[in-house]
Design a protein around this motif. Structure first.
Motif, short mmCIF file in Angstrom:
data_model
loop_
_atom_site.label_atom_id
_atom_site.label_comp_id
_atom_site.label_asym_id
_atom_site.label_seq_id
_atom_site.Cartn_x
_atom_site.Cartn_y
_atom_site.Cartn_z
N MET A 19 0.83 -1.20 0.00
CA MET A 19 0.00 0.00 0.00
C MET A 19 0.87 1.26 0.00
O MET A 19 0.59 2.22 -0.72
CB MET A 19 -0.93 0.00 1.21
CG MET A 19 -1.88 1.20 1.27
SD MET A 19 -2.95 1.33 -0.22
CE MET A 19 -3.96 -0.16 -0.01
N GLU A 20 1.92 1.24 0.82
CA GLU A 20 2.84 2.38 0.84
C GLU A 20 3.47 2.58 -0.53
O GLU A 20 3.54 3.71 -1.03
CB GLU A 20 3.94 2.14 1.88
CG GLU A 20 3.50 2.28 3.32
CD GLU A 20 4.65 2.10 4.29
OE1 GLU A 20 5.82 2.19 3.86
OE2 GLU A 20 4.39 1.86 5.48
N LEU A 21 3.92 1.50 -1.14
CA LEU A 21 4.55 1.59 -2.44
C LEU A 21 3.58 2.11 -3.48
O LEU A 21 3.94 2.94 -4.34
CB LEU A 21 5.09 0.22 -2.87
CG LEU A 21 5.82 0.16 -4.21
CD1 LEU A 21 7.01 1.11 -4.22
CD2 LEU A 21 6.27 -1.25 -4.52
N PHE A 22 2.33 1.66 -3.43
CA PHE A 22 1.31 2.12 -4.37
C PHE A 22 1.10 3.62 -4.25
O PHE A 22 0.99 4.33 -5.26
CB PHE A 22 -0.01 1.39 -4.11
CG PHE A 22 -1.15 1.88 -4.94
CD1 PHE A 22 -1.25 1.55 -6.28
CD2 PHE A 22 -2.13 2.71 -4.38
CE1 PHE A 22 -2.30 2.02 -7.06
CE2 PHE A 22 -3.18 3.19 -5.15
CZ PHE A 22 -3.26 2.84 -6.49
N ILE A 23 1.08 4.13 -3.02
CA ILE A 23 0.88 5.57 -2.80
C ILE A 23 2.06 6.35 -3.36
O ILE A 23 1.89 7.38 -4.03
CB ILE A 23 0.70 5.86 -1.30
CG1 ILE A 23 -0.63 5.26 -0.80
CG2 ILE A 23 0.73 7.36 -1.03
CD1 ILE A 23 -0.81 5.31 0.69
N LEU A 68 11.07 1.44 5.08
CA LEU A 68 11.51 0.04 5.11
C LEU A 68 12.49 -0.22 6.25
O LEU A 68 12.47 -1.29 6.86
CB LEU A 68 12.15 -0.34 3.77
CG LEU A 68 11.20 -0.52 2.59
CD1 LEU A 68 11.98 -0.84 1.31
CD2 LEU A 68 10.19 -1.63 2.86
N ILE A 69 13.35 0.76 6.55
CA ILE A 69 14.25 0.63 7.69
C ILE A 69 13.44 0.45 8.97
O ILE A 69 13.78 -0.36 9.84
CB ILE A 69 15.17 1.87 7.80
CG1 ILE A 69 16.21 1.85 6.67
CG2 ILE A 69 15.87 1.91 9.17
CD1 ILE A 69 17.05 3.11 6.60
N LEU A 105 17.42 -3.82 -2.60
CA LEU A 105 16.77 -4.37 -3.80
C LEU A 105 15.37 -3.80 -3.97
O LEU A 105 14.95 -3.46 -5.09
CB LEU A 105 16.73 -5.90 -3.72
CG LEU A 105 18.07 -6.61 -3.86
CD1 LEU A 105 17.93 -8.09 -3.55
CD2 LEU A 105 18.64 -6.42 -5.27
N PHE A 106 14.65 -3.70 -2.86
CA PHE A 106 13.27 -3.19 -2.92
C PHE A 106 13.26 -1.74 -3.39
O PHE A 106 12.51 -1.36 -4.30
CB PHE A 106 12.60 -3.31 -1.55
CG PHE A 106 11.11 -3.52 -1.62
CD1 PHE A 106 10.32 -2.77 -2.49
CD2 PHE A 106 10.50 -4.47 -0.83
CE1 PHE A 106 8.95 -2.97 -2.55
CE2 PHE A 106 9.13 -4.68 -0.89
CZ PHE A 106 8.35 -3.92 -1.75
#
Length: 225
Positions: A19-23, A68-69, A105-106
């Protein structure tokens, strides 16, 4: 190492991360067009200027790296689940390396995808609502690819700046996010100090690399305390 990286993914709340990545994607894909149209139309003078703008906009993934950290390191310390990881018959430096590689990588591939989608979106919207002068040349396309590859590597390194001090040593969520926000914006204010934005980005990437080095160097001594 591959299995350890996969394990890091399985331990996360994957719905939250997606969800975070989508935003981030949704905002950064359309932001170059919005910025040119509403904020500083001068970046629409050429595709070369628009490509430069897009490169700095993708710095937003520094904040995603900070998030992510938090998920991969800080939350595990807060929830004491990292103690379980330290119980594996694997040295802590290798575990930390897997965590770092997972984040790297992400962030790297997310930034690459965002570069491509934002570039395509900006080009397609320009065809319907002209905001950029001229048409992209072969030189522009090569510059875009160069900006995408180099930019994604540098952004990935920069995103690790909060790791050592705020992620592993202090284990502080809010300061880590604030640090990422500040770092993300720093190149935009470099002109106030008469420093080229590219120089600031390079310095920040070096600091990110140092943060990674210190995190792995002290993995055994920091432990779970």
């Amino acid at each position: 190492m591959t299995n350890l990286i996969r394990l890091e993914w399985k331990k996360l709340n994957q719905k939250t991360v997606w969800m975070e990545l989508f935003i981030y994607m949704l905002i950064l894909i359309f932001f170059p067009t919005f910025f040119i149209k509403v904020v500083i139309p001068a970046f629409g003078q050429s595709y070369a200027a628009a490509i430069e703008l897009n490169g700095f906009i993708q710095m937003g993934y520094v904040l995603f790296g900070g998030s992510l950290i938090n998920h991969v390191f800080i939350e595990e310390y807060k929830n004491k689940t990292i103690s379980l990881s330290f119980g594996y018959p694997i040295n802590r430096k290798k575990l930390f390396t897997a965590k770092v590689l997972f984040i790297a990588l992400f962030v790297f591939f997310a930034t690459i995808i965002s570069f491509i989608l934002s570039g395509l979106t900006t080009y397609l919207l320009d065809q319907f609502f002209p905001i950029i002068n001229g048409k992209p040349t072969t030189s522009d396309m090569l510059e875009f690819l160069k900006s995408m590859m180099i930019g994604s590597v540098l952004i990935t390194l920069i995103s690790f700046i909060p790791l050592f001090f705020f992620g592993i040593w202090k284990r502080a969520v809010v300061p880590a996010i604030i640090c990422s926000l500040f770092i993300m914006q720093l190149p935009n204010f470099s002109s106030f100090f008469n420093i080229e934005p590219d120089v600031v980005v390079i310095i920040l990437s070096i600091l990110g690399a140092i943060s990674i080095f210190l995190s792995l160097k002290t993995a055994e001594s920091v432990g779970e305390i």
